[in-house]
Design a protein around this motif. Structure first.
Motif, PDB file in Angstrom:
ATOM      1  N   ARG A  19      68.165  54.833  48.807  1.00 38.46           N
ATOM      2  CA  ARG A  19      67.949  54.559  50.044  1.00 38.46           C
ATOM      3  C   ARG A  19      67.159  55.235  50.889  1.00 38.46           C
ATOM      4  N   SER A  21      65.050  56.194  54.649  1.00 39.60           N
ATOM      5  CA  SER A  21      65.187  56.027  55.887  1.00 39.60           C
ATOM      6  C   SER A  21      63.821  56.379  56.465  1.00 39.60           C
ATOM      7  N   TYR A  79      65.661  51.085  57.546  1.00 38.18           N
ATOM      8  CA  TYR A  79      66.074  51.498  55.901  1.00 38.18           C
ATOM      9  C   TYR A  79      65.454  50.586  54.883  1.00 38.18           C
TER      10      TYR A  79
END
Length: 115
Positions: A19, A21, A79
């Protein structure tokens, strides 16, 4: 002015997840859309996913069904959830903020997917 800081890149095996950011600061009220781009060695930078101020999203065909872009307005953060990663997803991933006045870019974060 808008400042963007990406994080979350790394090395992962094929089939894994990461993930990313993108934290925005500065004149965030002026942002119309934020996109994730990537650039692999020897290739042009390409749009991976984008999210507009109204919440609409778009994806490159190559990542549809595997990547999801989302945002947390309270944190001024966007995200990119990347699942089922493939070696061909290896690239430097950049966050871009589009405003009427200018485009802003983050410094990039490396994603490496091993086979």
């Amino acid at each position: 002015q808008v400042q963007l800081v990406e994080s979350g890149g790394g090395l992962v095996q094929a089939g894994g997840s990461l993930r990313l950011s993108c934290a925005a600061s500065g004149s965030t009220f002026s942002i119309n859309a934020i996109g994730w781009y990537r650039q692999a060695p020897g290739k042009q930078r390409e749009l991976v996913a984008g999210i507009s101020s109204d919440g609409s999203t778009k994806y490159a065909d190559s990542v549809k069904g595997r990547f999801t872009i989302s945002r947390d307005n309270a944190k001024n953060t966007v995200y990119l959830q990347m699942n089922s990663l493939k070696p061909e997803d290896t690239a430097v991933y950049y966050c871009n903020a589009f405003t009427i006045a200018a485009d802003y870019w983050g410094q990039g974060t490396q994603v490496t997917v091993s086979s």
